[in-house]
Write a protein that holds these residues in place. Structure first.
Motif, PDB file in Angstrom:
ATOM      1  N   LEU A   1       0.838  -1.193   0.000  1.00 29.79           N
ATOM      2  CA  LEU A   1       0.000   0.000   0.000  1.00 29.79           C
ATOM      3  C   LEU A   1       0.876   1.247   0.000  1.00 29.79           C
ATOM      4  O   LEU A   1       1.980   1.228   0.544  1.00 29.79           O
ATOM      5  CB  LEU A   1      -0.897   0.039   1.246  1.00 29.79           C
ATOM      6  N   ASP A   2       0.373   2.298  -0.594  1.00 35.49           N
ATOM      7  CA  ASP A   2       1.029   3.594  -0.516  1.00 35.49           C
ATOM      8  C   ASP A   2       0.474   4.323   0.697  1.00 35.49           C
ATOM      9  O   ASP A   2      -0.691   4.724   0.707  1.00 35.49           O
ATOM     10  CB  ASP A   2       0.778   4.400  -1.790  1.00 35.49           C
ATOM     11  N   GLY A   3       1.299   4.481   1.722  1.00 31.81           N
ATOM     12  CA  GLY A   3       0.823   5.084   2.963  1.00 31.81           C
ATOM     13  C   GLY A   3       0.364   6.515   2.803  1.00 31.81           C
ATOM     14  O   GLY A   3      -0.533   6.969   3.523  1.00 31.81           O
ATOM     15  N   SER A   4       0.963   7.251   1.863  1.00 34.09           N
ATOM     16  CA  SER A   4       0.605   8.656   1.713  1.00 34.09           C
ATOM     17  C   SER A   4      -0.722   8.839   0.986  1.00 34.09           C
ATOM     18  O   SER A   4      -1.460   9.785   1.245  1.00 34.09           O
ATOM     19  CB  SER A   4       1.714   9.408   0.963  1.00 34.09           C
ATOM     20  N   ARG A   5      -1.047   7.933   0.056  1.00 26.70           N
ATOM     21  CA  ARG A   5      -2.289   8.069  -0.719  1.00 26.70           C
ATOM     22  C   ARG A   5      -3.384   7.131  -0.236  1.00 26.70           C
ATOM     23  O   ARG A   5      -4.568   7.352  -0.530  1.00 26.70           O
ATOM     24  CB  ARG A   5      -2.016   7.821  -2.201  1.00 26.70           C
ATOM     25  N   GLY A   6      -3.009   6.080   0.476  1.00 24.03           N
ATOM     26  CA  GLY A   6      -3.999   5.135   0.971  1.00 24.03           C
ATOM     27  C   GLY A   6      -4.760   4.475  -0.161  1.00 24.03           C
ATOM     28  O   GLY A   6      -4.210   4.160  -1.211  1.00 24.03           O
ATOM     29  N   LEU A   7      -6.057   4.300   0.053  1.00 25.22           N
ATOM     30  CA  LEU A   7      -6.921   3.674  -0.946  1.00 25.22           C
ATOM     31  C   LEU A   7      -7.770   4.706  -1.685  1.00 25.22           C
ATOM     32  O   LEU A   7      -8.776   4.364  -2.304  1.00 25.22           O
ATOM     33  CB  LEU A   7      -7.821   2.633  -0.269  1.00 25.22           C
ATOM     34  N   GLY A   8      -7.347   5.949  -1.611  1.00 17.17           N
ATOM     35  CA  GLY A   8      -8.066   7.005  -2.326  1.00 17.17           C
ATOM     36  C   GLY A   8      -9.497   7.121  -1.860  1.00 17.17           C
ATOM     37  O   GLY A   8      -9.785   7.091  -0.657  1.00 17.17           O
ATOM     38  N   ASN A   9     -10.429   7.223  -2.801  1.00 14.77           N
ATOM     39  CA  ASN A   9     -11.842   7.354  -2.445  1.00 14.77           C
ATOM     40  C   ASN A   9     -12.500   6.016  -2.114  1.00 14.77           C
ATOM     41  O   ASN A   9     -13.696   5.963  -1.833  1.00 14.77           O
ATOM     42  CB  ASN A   9     -12.622   8.071  -3.563  1.00 14.77           C
ATOM     43  N   GLY A  10     -11.719   4.934  -2.185  1.00 16.84           N
ATOM     44  CA  GLY A  10     -12.226   3.617  -1.811  1.00 16.84           C
ATOM     45  C   GLY A  10     -13.049   2.926  -2.876  1.00 16.84           C
ATOM     46  O   GLY A  10     -13.597   1.845  -2.629  1.00 16.84           O
ATOM     47  N   LEU A  11     -13.133   3.516  -4.073  1.00 11.97           N
ATOM     48  CA  LEU A  11     -13.947   2.942  -5.140  1.00 11.97           C
ATOM     49  C   LEU A  11     -13.084   2.122  -6.098  1.00 11.97           C
ATOM     50  O   LEU A  11     -11.884   2.357  -6.255  1.00 11.97           O
ATOM     51  CB  LEU A  11     -14.656   4.042  -5.912  1.00 11.97           C
ATOM     52  N   LEU A  12     -13.731   1.170  -6.768  1.00 15.19           N
ATOM     53  CA  LEU A  12     -13.044   0.383  -7.775  1.00 15.19           C
ATOM     54  C   LEU A  12     -12.964   1.162  -9.085  1.00 15.19           C
ATOM     55  O   LEU A  12     -13.678   2.146  -9.290  1.00 15.19           O
ATOM     56  CB  LEU A  12     -13.764  -0.951  -7.991  1.00 15.19           C
TER      57      LEU A  12
END
Length: 327
Positions: free
Chosen positions: A165-176
């Protein structure tokens, strides 16, 4: 980064308008996983363990440095690792063993070429990872296979999964995709054997790895190095150029000029003809630019540092695999 990609990492980005397409993507992905789970689609199990290093999100997470670290770690533990990779952006129909003396990034892909150059491991490139793995076993004496970015390639059975995972960006908006950056939902992290976060801790894993930069080296002469404090022009064609910018600053290089190209960009001399040196680029970009490089072009070596707690967890799982496969 495109406008769509920027929208993925904004709380109320316009990419939410693509949510219906994300629902369709999720349904197709779920159906595909179910077909593999029920045996309608075949999963091939090999006579040696398979370790997958991959992402659930689009964009750079430090996968190549971690794969290089993993191969070195496996050798230290007595394994003989080999690597299979897709070869993004190149046309390969049959498995090919990468030969760094005769191949080049334009024919085998930038990441496979870099992995073969840096890891000292055999690397087979092919879109069909099952075929690549069988070819690797037939051509080498490796006793464990590392699948580079093969998390969603369910046709190849895997014994151990490492998700980055990119700790700075995370999972963004969480959408596919295409409304968000995810290939699979956050639920997928719970199925992994090890989840590593780059740079910053987050709620998905306690394990954080670091990307440690070193002094920049000239593309045409590895012995020529660039002293920290130099003013440089940044060039990159990677998934997350911001991480490269941070690494350059961490090493003490200064810049007010940056030219970012799409991930896996096929560089040509014309792309960089008007840029003033010294240029500083990533190692993945350097392998593509070396044939037409100038004397003041440098690349920034980066290595992964994995915490001891994560190494201990990995060691325990590898020990189980050693016994299970009778090695």
């Amino acid at each position: 980064m495109t406008a769509l990609e920027r929208s993925w990492y904004q709380p109320y980005g316009w990419s939410w308008l693509l949510w219906p397409l994300s629902v369709l993507f999720a349904l197709i992905s779920a159906l595909r996983r179910q077909l593999f789970k029920t045996g309608v689609l075949k999963t091939s199990k090999l006579p040696v363990p398979v370790v997958v290093v991959g992402n659930i999100s689009v964009g750079g997470t430090g996968k190549t440095p971690v794969t290089l670290w993993l191969c070195d770690y496996l050798r230290q533990k007595g394994w003989k690792p080999g690597i299979v990779s897709r070869g993004y952006g190149v046309t390969i129909k049959a498995p090919k063993l990468v030969d760094v003396q005769h191949d080049n990034p334009s024919t085998v892909g930038d990441e496979p070429y870099l992995l073969a150059s840096r890891s000292s491991c055999p690397v087979v490139v092919c879109p069909d990872r099952v075929a690549a793995a069988h070819y690797l076993l037939a051509q080498t004496d490796c006793n464990i296979i590392v699948s580079d970015d093969g998390l969603q390639h369910y046709a190849l059975y895997r014994d151990l999964e490492i998700i980055l995972l990119d700790g700075s960006r995370g999972l963004g908006n969480g959408l596919l995709l295409p409304a968000g950056p995810l290939r699979e939902g956050a639920w997928r992290l719970k199925n992994a054997d090890l989840v590593l976060s780059n740079a910053l801790p987050n709620s998905h894993t306690p394990y954080t790895f670091e990307l440690q930069p070193a002094q920049a080296r000239a593309l045409l002469d590895e012995q020529q190095k660039l002293l920290p404090g130099a003013q440089v022009t940044l060039v990159s064609g990677i998934g997350n150029p911001r991480r490269f910018t941070r690494s350059a600053a961490q090493m003490g290089y200064h810049t007010d000029k940056a030219h970012f190209f799409p991930d896996h960009h096929a560089f040509s001399a014309d792309d960089l003809a008007d840029l003033t040196g010294p240029l500083l680029m990533t190692e993945k970009d350097a392998v593509k630019c070396r044939p037409f490089a100038k004397t003041d072009w440098f690349y920034l070596p980066v290595s992964a540092r994995v915490p001891q707690a994560a190494q201990d967890l990995l060691a325990a799982k590898l020990s189980q695999l050693w016994s299970r496969y009778g090695l």
